[in-house]
Enzyme design. Structure first.
Site, PDB file in Angstrom:
ATOM      1  N   LYS A 156       0.801  -1.231   0.000  1.00 43.61           N
ATOM      2  CA  LYS A 156       0.000   0.000   0.000  1.00 43.61           C
ATOM      3  C   LYS A 156       0.835   1.284   0.000  1.00 43.61           C
ATOM      4  O   LYS A 156       0.397   2.307  -0.522  1.00 43.61           O
ATOM      5  CB  LYS A 156      -0.952   0.008   1.207  1.00 43.61           C
ATOM      6  CG  LYS A 156      -2.141  -0.917   1.020  1.00 43.61           C
ATOM      7  CD  LYS A 156      -2.951  -1.050   2.301  1.00 43.61           C
ATOM      8  CE  LYS A 156      -4.144  -0.141   2.316  1.00 43.61           C
ATOM      9  NZ  LYS A 156      -5.102  -0.478   3.389  1.00 43.61           N
ATOM     10  N   ASP A 184      -9.922   4.216   2.055  1.00 44.17           N
ATOM     11  CA  ASP A 184     -10.161   3.700   3.413  1.00 44.17           C
ATOM     12  C   ASP A 184     -10.897   4.724   4.282  1.00 44.17           C
ATOM     13  O   ASP A 184     -11.789   4.369   5.059  1.00 44.17           O
ATOM     14  CB  ASP A 184      -8.831   3.340   4.096  1.00 44.17           C
ATOM     15  CG  ASP A 184      -8.355   1.939   3.739  1.00 44.17           C
ATOM     16  OD1 ASP A 184      -9.179   1.125   3.275  1.00 44.17           O
ATOM     17  OD2 ASP A 184      -7.149   1.673   3.914  1.00 44.17           O
TER      18      ASP A 184
HETATM   19  P1  NAP Z   1      -0.296  -1.243  10.797  1.00 44.76           P
HETATM   20  O1  NAP Z   1       0.074  -0.089   9.944  1.00 44.76           O
HETATM   21  O2  NAP Z   1       0.602  -2.417  10.894  1.00 44.76           O
HETATM   22  O3  NAP Z   1      -0.552  -0.650  12.297  1.00 44.76           O
HETATM   23  C1  NAP Z   1      -0.819  -1.539  13.359  1.00 44.76           C
HETATM   24  C2  NAP Z   1      -1.260  -0.718  14.571  1.00 44.76           C
HETATM   25  O4  NAP Z   1      -1.572  -1.648  15.631  1.00 44.76           O
HETATM   26  C3  NAP Z   1      -0.170   0.209  15.111  1.00 44.76           C
HETATM   27  O5  NAP Z   1      -0.764   1.318  15.726  1.00 44.76           O
HETATM   28  C4  NAP Z   1       0.502  -0.706  16.136  1.00 44.76           C
HETATM   29  O6  NAP Z   1       1.242  -0.021  17.119  1.00 44.76           O
HETATM   30  C5  NAP Z   1      -0.703  -1.365  16.746  1.00 44.76           C
HETATM   31  N1  NAP Z   1      -0.351  -2.613  17.424  1.00 44.76           N
HETATM   32  C6  NAP Z   1      -0.078  -3.824  16.855  1.00 44.76           C
HETATM   33  N2  NAP Z   1       0.218  -4.727  17.831  1.00 44.76           N
HETATM   34  C7  NAP Z   1       0.138  -4.064  19.024  1.00 44.76           C
HETATM   35  C8  NAP Z   1       0.333  -4.447  20.373  1.00 44.76           C
HETATM   36  N3  NAP Z   1       0.660  -5.716  20.723  1.00 44.76           N
HETATM   37  N4  NAP Z   1       0.143  -3.519  21.338  1.00 44.76           N
HETATM   38  C9  NAP Z   1      -0.198  -2.243  21.019  1.00 44.76           C
HETATM   39  N5  NAP Z   1      -0.388  -1.810  19.751  1.00 44.76           N
HETATM   40  C10 NAP Z   1      -0.227  -2.721  18.763  1.00 44.76           C
HETATM   41  O7  NAP Z   1      -1.722  -1.841  10.388  1.00 44.76           O
HETATM   42  P2  NAP Z   1      -2.986  -1.062   9.811  1.00 44.76           P
HETATM   43  O8  NAP Z   1      -3.021  -1.205   8.340  1.00 44.76           O
HETATM   44  O9  NAP Z   1      -3.006   0.295  10.421  1.00 44.76           O
HETATM   45  O10 NAP Z   1      -4.191  -1.953  10.376  1.00 44.76           O
HETATM   46  C11 NAP Z   1      -4.545  -1.916  11.740  1.00 44.76           C
HETATM   47  C12 NAP Z   1      -5.809  -2.734  11.990  1.00 44.76           C
HETATM   48  O11 NAP Z   1      -6.895  -2.179  11.257  1.00 44.76           O
HETATM   49  C13 NAP Z   1      -5.704  -4.194  11.531  1.00 44.76           C
HETATM   50  O12 NAP Z   1      -6.412  -4.987  12.456  1.00 44.76           O
HETATM   51  C14 NAP Z   1      -6.421  -4.201  10.201  1.00 44.76           C
HETATM   52  O13 NAP Z   1      -6.990  -5.471   9.892  1.00 44.76           O
HETATM   53  C15 NAP Z   1      -7.511  -3.186  10.467  1.00 44.76           C
HETATM   54  N6  NAP Z   1      -8.009  -2.554   9.239  1.00 44.76           N
HETATM   55  C16 NAP Z   1      -9.322  -2.695   8.963  1.00 44.76           C
HETATM   56  C17 NAP Z   1      -9.848  -2.089   7.840  1.00 44.76           C
HETATM   57  C18 NAP Z   1     -11.314  -2.244   7.551  1.00 44.76           C
HETATM   58  O14 NAP Z   1     -11.717  -2.042   6.403  1.00 44.76           O
HETATM   59  N7  NAP Z   1     -12.113  -2.561   8.545  1.00 44.76           N
HETATM   60  C19 NAP Z   1      -9.024  -1.344   6.976  1.00 44.76           C
HETATM   61  C20 NAP Z   1      -7.662  -1.211   7.302  1.00 44.76           C
HETATM   62  C21 NAP Z   1      -7.171  -1.835   8.444  1.00 44.76           C
HETATM   63  P3  NAP Z   1       2.837   0.202  16.909  1.00 44.76           P
HETATM   64  O15 NAP Z   1       2.970   1.384  15.984  1.00 44.76           O
HETATM   65  O16 NAP Z   1       3.338   0.461  18.274  1.00 44.76           O
HETATM   66  O17 NAP Z   1       3.377  -1.065  16.307  1.00 44.76           O
END
Ligand code: NAP
Length: 280
Positions: free
Chosen positions: A72, A109
């Site tokens: 992405k 998004d």
């Molecule tokens: P990303 O860029 O990898 O970001 C992950 C986020 O989760 C960061 O803020 C990270 O914090 C945090 N995190 C992960 N493990 C953690 C832990 N053990 N403790 C505390 N914080 C933690 O991923 P993303 O693309 O933003 O996606 C995040 C979530 O949104 C996923 O579950 C994804 O499936 C969901 N999502 C859903 C949609 C939808 O259409 N519903 C669309 C996009 C994403 P750090 O920065 O500290 O690592």
């Protein structure tokens, strides 16, 4: 070689891996529902091949593609035209192959996030007070951009890794207030919009545990996680009287603009759409 016969439009989703993606189920449902002759397929493409594949697909009849993890962000270096919001978010999820051969990249998004809340919490008025956003990853960037666009007066953010939250403040401006992760619960005080954008609470990950004592029962609470649909965070917020919205609707709504551009029809997002995706 040109042909006089109309081509069947092709679209798909590019990721690595991609087998888990629900997008083919979703677009397949819409194609059948509207009787459109077209196909939408999962494409597993390694990062090293992304650029070559993207330049080749239009020659095979592709009119566009969705882009997912891990491409992405990298896609912005390959696309020819990038919308302002994709540039600001730093990622794109929807590509359109233009007739002049150029690749147009957008990020839907944020629009999907807003449409989900508007559909499932119709009384939601984001301008009425602060928003509390947990997490500062790629999804959080889209959520923050969208919240600013709809006029949220203040956005409070906390992230485990503080510099990622600070980067959001420097990219999105003074409406963004950063809190320490360990004090994240304080952000709930007076918040009318509350969003978990972290991966916590997803099946196979630790639970998202934040004390919800400060949560206002008038708040609209959304989790971007959609496996499970009712996360523990949402269940607790519901017990406190809040309107809760799951993350599946965002996935469905973010897909609609791409489908419309590629296949010429704005698709509906309704119960039948949800069921089609959940049944797969
Ligand atoms: P990303 O860029 O990898 O970001 C992950 C986020 O989760 C960061 O803020 C990270 O914090 C945090 N995190 C992960 N493990 C953690 C832990 N053990 N403790 C505390 N914080 C933690 O991923 P993303 O693309 O933003 O996606 C995040 C979530 O949104 C996923 O579950 C994804 O499936 C969901 N999502 C859903 C949609 C939808 O259409 N519903 C669309 C996009 C994403 P750090 O920065 O500290 O690592």
């Amino acid at each position: 070689m040109t042909t006089d016969h109309p081509r069947i439009p092709l679209a798909g989703v590019i990721g690595h891996p991609i087998a888990h993606s629900r997008s083919p189920l979703l677009h397949g449902h819409w194609l059948r529902r509207y009787g459109i002759k077209g196909h939408y397929i999962p494409l597993d493409v390694a990062p090293a091949d992304l650029s070559d594949v993207l330049r080749t697909l239009p020659r095979m009849g592709f009119v566009g593609v969705n882009i997912t993890i891990p491409h992405k962000e990298a896609i912005l270096k390959i696309a020819d035209i990038i919308t302002d919001r994709a540039a600001l978010i730093g990622a794109a999820n929807t590509l359109i192959y233009r007739k002049d051969g150029r690749i147009h990249a957008d990020n839907t998004d944020g629009a999907g996030f807003i449409a989900n809340l508007r559909q499932n919490a119709p009384h939601w008025d984001p301008t009425r007070g602060p928003a509390a956003v947990f997490g500062a990853g790629g999804a959080a960037r889209a959520v923050v951009a969208a919240l600013i666009e709809v006029g949220v007066p203040e956005i409070r953010i906390a992230n485990r890794t503080r510099p990622r939250a600070d980067a959001l403040r420097s990219d999105f401006g003074a409406k963004v207030m950063v809190s320490e992760w360990v004090q994240a619960a304080n952000m709930l005080d007076g918040a009318v919009t509350v969003v978990n954008t972290t991966a916590l609470g997803m099946t196979g990950k630790p639970e998202f545990r934040v004390p919800l004592d400060g949560l206002n029962p008038d708040a609209v609470v959304n989790d971007l996680v959609y496996t499970p649909l009712m996360t523990q965070f949402l269940a607790e917020a519901k017990d406190r009287g809040c309107t809760v919205v799951d993350g599946l609707g965002m996935l469905l709504h973010q897909a609609a603009p791409g489908f419309e551009r590629w296949f010429g029809r704005r698709p509906e997002v309704d119960d039948a759409t949800r069921e089609a995706v959940l049944a797969g």
